[in-house]
Design a protein around this motif. Structure first.
Motif, PDB file in Angstrom:
ATOM      1  N   ASP A   1       0.655  32.935   2.328  1.00 34.24           N
ATOM      2  CA  ASP A   1      -0.160  33.163   1.140  1.00 34.24           C
ATOM      3  C   ASP A   1       0.760  33.462  -0.047  1.00 34.24           C
ATOM      4  O   ASP A   1       1.352  34.545  -0.128  1.00 34.24           O
ATOM      5  N   ASN A   2       0.880  32.511  -0.967  1.00 30.18           N
ATOM      6  CA  ASN A   2       1.772  32.678  -2.120  1.00 30.18           C
ATOM      7  C   ASN A   2       1.427  33.915  -2.947  1.00 30.18           C
ATOM      8  O   ASN A   2       2.324  34.618  -3.406  1.00 30.18           O
ATOM      9  N   ALA A   3       0.146  34.145  -3.152  1.00 32.51           N
ATOM     10  CA  ALA A   3      -0.258  35.298  -3.967  1.00 32.51           C
ATOM     11  C   ALA A   3       0.173  36.600  -3.294  1.00 32.51           C
ATOM     12  O   ALA A   3       0.692  37.507  -3.957  1.00 32.51           O
ATOM     13  N   GLU A   4      -0.013  36.694  -1.987  1.00 33.90           N
ATOM     14  CA  GLU A   4       0.414  37.887  -1.263  1.00 33.90           C
ATOM     15  C   GLU A   4       1.930  38.052  -1.330  1.00 33.90           C
ATOM     16  O   GLU A   4       2.439  39.154  -1.517  1.00 33.90           O
ATOM     17  N   MET A   5       2.650  36.952  -1.209  1.00 33.05           N
ATOM     18  CA  MET A   5       4.109  37.032  -1.251  1.00 33.05           C
ATOM     19  C   MET A   5       4.585  37.463  -2.636  1.00 33.05           C
ATOM     20  O   MET A   5       5.523  38.235  -2.760  1.00 33.05           O
ATOM     21  N   PHE A   6       3.908  36.986  -3.683  1.00 29.48           N
ATOM     22  CA  PHE A   6       4.276  37.425  -5.022  1.00 29.48           C
ATOM     23  C   PHE A   6       4.012  38.925  -5.183  1.00 29.48           C
ATOM     24  O   PHE A   6       4.831  39.637  -5.768  1.00 29.48           O
ATOM     25  N   LEU A   7       2.906  39.405  -4.659  1.00 28.73           N
ATOM     26  CA  LEU A   7       2.606  40.841  -4.762  1.00 28.73           C
ATOM     27  C   LEU A   7       3.656  41.669  -4.038  1.00 28.73           C
ATOM     28  O   LEU A   7       4.048  42.736  -4.506  1.00 28.73           O
ATOM     29  N   ARG A   8       4.139  41.176  -2.896  1.00 34.21           N
ATOM     30  CA  ARG A   8       5.204  41.885  -2.175  1.00 34.21           C
ATOM     31  C   ARG A   8       6.482  41.904  -3.011  1.00 34.21           C
ATOM     32  O   ARG A   8       7.169  42.910  -3.085  1.00 34.21           O
TER      33      ARG A   8
END
Length: 162
Positions: A133-140
């Motif tokens: 999940d790109n969005a989750e990875m960006f949040l991390r």
């Protein structure tokens, strides 16, 4: 002197906000693929696009966390150029911020440096990741970058206390 330093800190804060938006766009543009050579888990080679390039020299650590089943997919030439530019911008920003932190808030320097290592690894996309999940990875990623931004913002308080 302190007015000039305040301008430097304000510039760093502004630059980091612009850079974070560019990094968000970049992270959302790069596909994530299942890491195919673990032999366990929900993903397999058939899940991958046909253009996946197998790297026979890639080393697999048998003790690595099995939750890390994904990796960033191979960058296009345009994405590589964007990544290179973002990395250069980040290194310049971190270097300037580090100089001010060392001078004004030396007790936070180790924290800043630790986050810097993590942020550089994220921008380099050098580690396997736990989700597709790109969005989750960006949040991390953002969590680590934001910690650095907060340290830089704290410099304004430190400057006003002197």
């Amino acid at each position: 002197m302190s007015q000039e330093t305040k301008k430097q800190i304000d510039r760093l804060i502004s630059e980091s906000d612009v850079m974070l938006e560019s990094l968000r766009e970049f992270f959302h543009s790069v596909p994530i693929q299942c890491y195919p050579y673990l032999g366990v888990g929900a993903c397999s080679v058939v899940d991958l696009p046909k253009m996946w390039e197998y790297d026979p020299d890639m080393k697999i650590d048998p003790f690595e966390d099995p939750a890390l089943r994904y990796r960033w997919f191979k960058l296009t030439q345009d994405q590589f150029l964007v990544q290179d530019e973002l990395f250069r911008r980040y290194i310049n920003w971190a270097s300037s911020a580090r100089d001010l932190i060392e001078r004004l808030l030396p007790e936070k320097l180790d924290d800043f440096d630790e986050e810097s290592k993590t942020v550089r690894n994220w921008i380099e996309m050098s580690e396997r990741i736990p989700s597709d999940d790109n969005a989750e990875m960006f949040l991390r990623f953002r969590k680590h970058f934001t910690r650095q931004q907060n340290i830089v913002s704290t410099l304004l308080e430190e400057l006003s206390n002197k």
